[in-house]
Write an enzyme that holds these catalytic residues in place. Structure first.
Site, short mmCIF file in Angstrom:
data_model
loop_
_atom_site.label_atom_id
_atom_site.label_comp_id
_atom_site.label_asym_id
_atom_site.label_seq_id
_atom_site.Cartn_x
_atom_site.Cartn_y
_atom_site.Cartn_z
N ARG A 193 0.68 -0.78 0.07
CA ARG A 193 -0.10 -0.74 0.00
C ARG A 193 0.59 1.46 -0.58
O ARG A 193 1.77 1.60 0.78
CB ARG A 193 -1.01 -0.22 0.98
CG ARG A 193 -1.48 1.57 1.41
CD ARG A 193 -3.33 0.57 0.25
NE ARG A 193 -4.18 2.21 1.23
CZ ARG A 193 -5.11 2.24 0.20
NH1 ARG A 193 -4.95 1.51 -0.83
NH2 ARG A 193 -6.36 2.83 0.65
N THR A 219 -9.37 0.85 -10.04
CA THR A 219 -8.41 -0.53 -8.80
C THR A 219 -9.13 -2.03 -9.62
O THR A 219 -9.61 -0.97 -11.20
CB THR A 219 -9.03 -0.82 -7.46
OG1 THR A 219 -9.24 0.53 -6.69
CG2 THR A 219 -8.45 -1.46 -6.81
N ASN A 232 -6.30 4.47 -6.88
CA ASN A 232 -7.31 5.08 -6.54
C ASN A 232 -8.17 5.39 -7.61
O ASN A 232 -8.64 4.53 -8.38
CB ASN A 232 -7.02 6.34 -5.68
CG ASN A 232 -8.16 6.59 -4.18
OD1 ASN A 232 -9.03 5.22 -3.97
ND2 ASN A 232 -8.61 7.40 -4.18
N ASP A 284 -7.90 8.26 0.39
CA ASP A 284 -8.49 7.45 1.48
C ASP A 284 -8.33 7.20 2.63
O ASP A 284 -8.83 6.68 3.66
CB ASP A 284 -7.63 5.82 0.53
CG ASP A 284 -8.63 4.96 0.04
OD1 ASP A 284 -9.71 5.58 -0.47
OD2 ASP A 284 -8.02 4.60 -0.52
N GLY A 335 -13.44 -1.08 -6.69
CA GLY A 335 -14.47 -0.52 -6.19
C GLY A 335 -15.47 -0.03 -5.01
O GLY A 335 -15.65 0.18 -4.50
N GLY A 336 -13.58 0.73 -5.25
CA GLY A 336 -13.66 1.43 -3.53
C GLY A 336 -14.46 0.60 -2.96
O GLY A 336 -14.23 -0.82 -2.23
O1 DON Z 1 -7.46 0.66 -0.96
C1 DON Z 1 -9.45 1.27 -1.21
O2 DON Z 1 -10.45 1.22 -0.63
C2 DON Z 1 -9.05 2.35 -2.77
N1 DON Z 1 -8.58 3.46 -2.79
C3 DON Z 1 -9.73 1.30 -4.13
C4 DON Z 1 -9.55 1.79 -5.63
C5 DON Z 1 -10.49 1.28 -6.07
O3 DON Z 1 -11.41 0.25 -6.15
C6 DON Z 1 -11.65 2.44 -7.31
N2 DON Z 1 -11.89 1.06 -8.83
N3 DON Z 1 -12.94 1.29 -9.61
#
Ligand code: DON
Length: 573
Positions: free
Chosen positions: A111, A385, A405, A427, A477-478
């Site tokens: 990360r 992501t 991100n 984040d 998908g955040g």
């Molecule tokens: O680490 C995380 O939870 C986010 N930065 C992930 C971002 C993400 O999945 C965007 N995708 N669609």
């Protein structure tokens, strides 16, 4: 005899070709786009599923050359950094969960971390309000990248030389590749932002709009990849590449220094492991909330015979929604980088605690996030992501989610080095209670501090059955990632859906705040209405997740399935 076996072989080849063809999805750009996107492939020896057909092919080639699943995952990630600039990356970070053939279980954390010059209130104005966009776009939104360190840390479990694993990516960057209609549209949509957040115009911006079949050549990225090939991780974290990153920071008002880069390390952690019915689930621990959230949500439904309620029944969706609400309430309050704050991981996953969370669940009546708060006894404690799943013939399973991100991250490309920087700083909680890009709120546990890793939702997961890999799965998908995984797994393990349906049927999402159920456009209207009658607010949004899964079939074949929401592709042999 020979002739017969030759005919049989020919028939098998033809049949395999036909199957691959029949499972393939052709985009409008079929003619301009010289490769097929295969959504499902059933194979014998090894499988790779990723967001791009070329990257899945690179991984498969590596398996065919004798590499194991770790090798394939490394090569696939490097290829994605070239062919999928929205999320594949050198300038971002990620997590790997792996189960090796000897039973070893790995969780690798690469990360991004906050630069040393980062500070708690860096995205606030003089009145203490969040400055819109500052943590999302441009140089200041970037955390110190972790991907290259992660690739090298995982490489010690591989079989092939790094040189071999990186070469396909170098070739793709140097010679270019033909882009899909979706990629062309995506690059066109980001054009203005790229102009705005770059000090030097990157190759992603050209005079005419991009169209399907155009060739994207990335010479500077190829040179960076060659430096990594020749010098190892130092080819990124020191020397020319590091200097280019720091020069970019200076031009654009960013704060990443040479020291930040040099001192970055990936970290092996204990995977977050729990059981669900007869299965064992391996997930990512802090700084991802994914493993614990999945654990909490699955345990909240485990004893409630969800299968009898039926897939997409209002009763099942309500039950899962209320589990999601409670788990995300805990996320907001307690979760952050456990190297910096005390995260009560034991307490959050204690089975009595998890059961107690559902005591105030009322079937048929919507819960209320004002009343359902983070659950532990009070104490003072301090969208883009991409996921890839790989399984090889020895039983090595690798689940990797990696990210910049937002789509194209900070939209800032390091001039001269050709790669995008992340906007992972978003984040963090820029301010307690202020929603981030995904509407997620957080507090003290996820406040910004120098060197700290920002809380993630990424949930690379491996499910074991009879102590052997059964499902390798994950999604972007955040904040919708853990709920996407929750639904995909319950769909397969409880509702008995096929892997394709489990992935592609429209999904829903609740994250405590905002107090509403998000649904995909194709979510059934009658189901929305039934949920409204229970008291829920329904909010239609875009796609939820892009899941890539490999499932081991009862006869031992590997079923690789790619999400239909993107150009994602399954490959293998
Ligand atoms: O680490 C995380 O939870 C986010 N930065 C992930 C971002 C993400 O999945 C965007 N995708 N669609």
């Amino acid at each position: 005899m020979r002739c017969k076996s030759f005919r049989m072989k020919a028939a098998i080849i033809l049949l395999t070709g036909f199957l691959a063809y029949s499972f393939s999805v052709f985009s409008q750009a079929e003619k301009a786009f010289p490769y097929i996107i295969t959504k499902k492939k059933v194979v014998t020896h090894g499988a790779v599923v990723s967001a791009h057909p070329l990257a899945s092919k690179v991984g498969t080639d590596i398996l065919q050359q004798g590499g194991n699943a770790i090798d394939a995952a490394i090569a696939t990630q490097l290829a994605l950094a070239v062919v999928y600039p929205n999320a594949g990356n050198l300038g971002g970070g990620g997590f790997m969960v792996a189960r090796l053939k000897d039973g070893q279980q790995l969780a690798l954390d690469y990360r991004e971390r906050a630069p040393d010059k980062a500070s708690r209130n860096m995205y606030l104005n003089e009145h203490g309000a969040v400055i819109e966009g500052k943590s999302i776009n441009g140089h200041l939104s970037a955390g110190v990248p972790g991907t290259v360190a992660g690739l090298f840390a995982s490489a010690k479990y591989g079989r092939l030389s790094f040189r071999k694993l990186i070469q396909p990516a170098i070739d793709l960057a140097e010679n270019g590749f033909s882009i899909t209609a979706r990629e062309a549209a995506s690059l066109n949509s980001i054009r203005d932002d790229l102009k705005k957040y770059n000090t030097v115009l990157p190759v992603f911006v050209k005079k005419e709009p991009w169209k399907a079949g155009d060739i994207l050549v990335q010479k500077e990225l190829a040179a960076t990849l060659r430096r990594i090939r020749n010098q190892g991780a130092k080819g990124f974290y020191e020397g020319t590449t590091a200097q280019l990153i720091v020069a970019e920071m200076k031009r654009g008002g960013g704060i990443i220094t040479l020291e930040d880069l040099k001192s970055y390390h990936a970290k092996f952690r204990q995977p977050h492991v729990f059981t669900y019915k007869q299965y064992t689930v391996l997930g990512m621990p802090m700084p991802s909330s994914g493993g614990i959230l999945l654990h909490q949500m699955m345990k909240m439904v485990e004893t409630r015979d969800i299968a009898s309620l039926g897939f997409q029944s209002p009763e099942a969706v309500q039950l899962m929604t209320e589990a999601e609400r409670r788990a995300y309430a805990d996320r907001a309050e307690y979760m952050g980088d456990a190297d910096f704050v005390k995260v009560p991981q034991q307490e959050l996953t204690d089975s009595l605690y998890i059961q107690s969370r559902m005591k105030n669940y009322v079937a048929g009546k919507a819960g209320n996030s004002l009343l359902i708060r983070p659950g532990l006894p009070t104490r003072k404690e301090s969208e883009e992501t991409t996921h890839l799943s790989v399984l090889d013939s020895d039983g090595n399973a690798v689940s990797v989610t990696t990210t910049l991100n937002n789509s194209y991250g900070s939209k800032t490309v390091v001039a001269g080095a050709g790669f995008l920087l992340n906007d992972e700083m978003d984040d963090f909680s820029a301010k307690p209670g202020a929603p981030n890009l995904y509407g997620a709120v957080g507090g003290e546990a996820n406040a910004i501090a120098p060197g700290k890793r920002m809380l993630s939702s990424m949930t690379p997961t491996i499910v074991l059955k009879n102590n052997k890999p059964y499902i390798v799965v994950g999604s972007p998908g955040g904040t919708t990632i853990p709920t996407t995984l929750f639904q995909t797994l319950v769909n397969i393990l409880d509702f008995g859906l096929s892997t394709e349906d489990a992935i592609n049927k429209p999904k829903f999402h609740h994250q405590w705040l905002p107090d509403r159920i998000d649904v995909e456009p194709a979510y059934p209207q009658s189901l929305r209405e039934a949920l409204r009658l229970m008291g829920y607010t329904i909010y239609e949004r875009g796609a939820i997740g892009r899941t890539e899964a490999i499932k081991v079939l009862t006869d031992g074949h590997l079923e690789a399935v790619a999400d239909t929401r993107g150009d994602d592709a399954a490959d293998g042999f």
